[in-house]
Write a protein that holds these residues in place. Structure first.
Motif, mmCIF file in Angstrom:
data_model
loop_
_atom_site.group_PDB
_atom_site.id
_atom_site.type_symbol
_atom_site.label_atom_id
_atom_site.label_comp_id
_atom_site.label_asym_id
_atom_site.label_seq_id
_atom_site.Cartn_x
_atom_site.Cartn_y
_atom_site.Cartn_z
ATOM 1 N N PHE A 38 6.258 -5.536 -6.793
ATOM 2 C CA PHE A 38 5.028 -5.686 -6.032
ATOM 3 C C PHE A 38 4.920 -7.102 -5.477
ATOM 4 C CE2 PHE A 38 4.193 -2.185 -8.909
ATOM 5 C CZ PHE A 38 3.526 -1.272 -8.094
ATOM 6 N N GLU B 179 -1.811 2.953 -3.701
ATOM 7 C CA GLU B 179 -2.670 3.075 -4.877
ATOM 8 C C GLU B 179 -3.034 4.548 -5.036
ATOM 9 O OE1 GLU B 179 -6.473 0.671 -6.453
ATOM 10 O OE2 GLU B 179 -6.946 2.056 -4.823
ATOM 11 N N ARG C 143 -2.448 0.601 -14.776
ATOM 12 C CA ARG C 143 -3.107 -0.697 -14.965
ATOM 13 C C ARG C 143 -3.764 -0.827 -16.333
ATOM 14 N NH1 ARG C 143 -6.555 -1.214 -9.322
ATOM 15 N NH2 ARG C 143 -4.822 -0.767 -7.866
ATOM 16 N N SER D 17 6.144 3.523 -10.397
ATOM 17 C CA SER D 17 4.726 3.778 -10.627
ATOM 18 C C SER D 17 4.314 3.122 -11.932
ATOM 19 C CB SER D 17 4.453 5.284 -10.682
ATOM 20 O OG SER D 17 3.084 5.554 -10.956
ATOM 21 N N VAL E 171 -1.547 0.587 0.842
ATOM 22 C CA VAL E 171 -2.037 -0.775 0.615
ATOM 23 C C VAL E 171 -1.383 -1.751 1.582
ATOM 24 C CG1 VAL E 171 -2.236 -2.676 -1.049
ATOM 25 C CG2 VAL E 171 -2.499 -0.301 -1.817
ATOM 26 N N GLU F 231 3.642 -0.144 -0.486
ATOM 27 C CA GLU F 231 2.792 -0.156 -1.676
ATOM 28 C C GLU F 231 1.612 0.794 -1.475
ATOM 29 O OE1 GLU F 231 1.644 -3.906 -3.307
ATOM 30 O OE2 GLU F 231 3.494 -4.922 -2.690
ATOM 31 N N ASP G 46 -0.589 1.922 -9.541
ATOM 32 C CA ASP G 46 0.045 1.212 -8.444
ATOM 33 C C ASP G 46 1.429 1.809 -8.234
ATOM 34 O OD1 ASP G 46 -2.068 -0.695 -8.061
ATOM 35 O OD2 ASP G 46 -1.398 -1.676 -9.899
#
Length: 256
Positions: A123, A194, A226, A223, A177, A192, A205
């Protein structure tokens, strides 16, 4: 002359009353917590505490039901209908809790899953934090529980695959994103996304990395969750569902 003695009256089961009350309370408590989280009245951190409390209330209700049934069997107390009602009510919560418990035991303990464990997609936030060492650091933290997971190679140019990825991701309910890299200027394109889970609205994410190999394009997916320290197998399911949908969307367009 034979005398007939009256049998003692059956006592009401106090436990059955409490079992039904706890069952109804647990269902409404769980539903209220989910709704509050989905409309952002409760933060995800606080929602984790509500989930733990719901599991605790479910356990108490099941214990009361067992005690109530034992009272009916041993002492002949009254309350069978209330216990049946309690079982019906708590099933709405106990079913998902039992399923989650089963997945907790059987699924690998992971919160971050990638189709590439050696050089995983990273990321932008990880690049900002670790710099050029981001991929190596992330690879060191990735569990090898899903080592059999691999990416996909398609016999099609990267721009065709990018369009298909964007379409499939939208169909899966993912929110775009950002995209890093440019077609024609870079060999690697990273998208990216969500994703929010359907019921509990917990965020994931997701990264989709497209590597331009000339006549072919290689797709890797990562994947991560969070929150919590166990994803119950959800990240692997998300990746597998996405790759299957991508394969299907590219039938007749790109071979593998």
């Amino acid at each position: 002359m034979r005398t007939v003695r009256n049998l003692p009256a059956r006592r009401e089961s106090v436990v059955a009353n409490w079992a039904l009350r706890f069952a109804i309370f647990t269902v409404f408590f769980a539903a209220a917590g989910i709704v509050a989280h989905r409309i952002d009245l409760v933060s995800t951190n606080d929602f984790q505490s509500l989930i733990v409390a719901t599991i605790g209330a479910t356990g108490v209700t099941l214990l009361l039901i067992v005690l109530g049934l034992a009272g009916l069997w041993v002492h002949g107390t009254k309350g069978g209908r209330r216990l049946i009602a309690a079982i019906v009510w708590i099933a709405f919560v106990a079913g998902p809790v039992c399923l989650a418990s089963y997945r907790y035991v059987t699924a690998p303990a992971a919160t971050d899953v990638s189709t590439d464990l050696i050089n995983p997609p990273v990321f932008r936030s990880e690049i900002a934090e670790y710099g050029r060492s981001a991929a190596a650091i992330v690879a060191g933290d990735l569990p090898d529980s899903y080592a059999a997971f691999t990416g996909r190679r398609y016999n099609s140019p990267i721009d065709t695959i990018e369009t298909a990825v964007a379409s499939v991701a939208s169909g899966q309910g993912w929110r775009w994103v950002r995209t890093r890299g440019r077609i024609g200027a870079d060999d690697v394109l990273t998208m990216e996304f969500e994703r929010v889970s359907l019921v509990l609205a917990l965020p994931n994410d997701i990264l989709v990395r497209l590597t331009d190999e000339g006549d072919t394009t290689f797709v890797d997916v990562r994947s991560r969750s969070r929150y919590f320290n166990h994803d119950l197998g959800s990240n692997a399911s998300v990746i597998q569902a996405f790759l299957n949908a991508l394969d299907f969307s590219l039938i007749g367009v790109a071979g593998r």
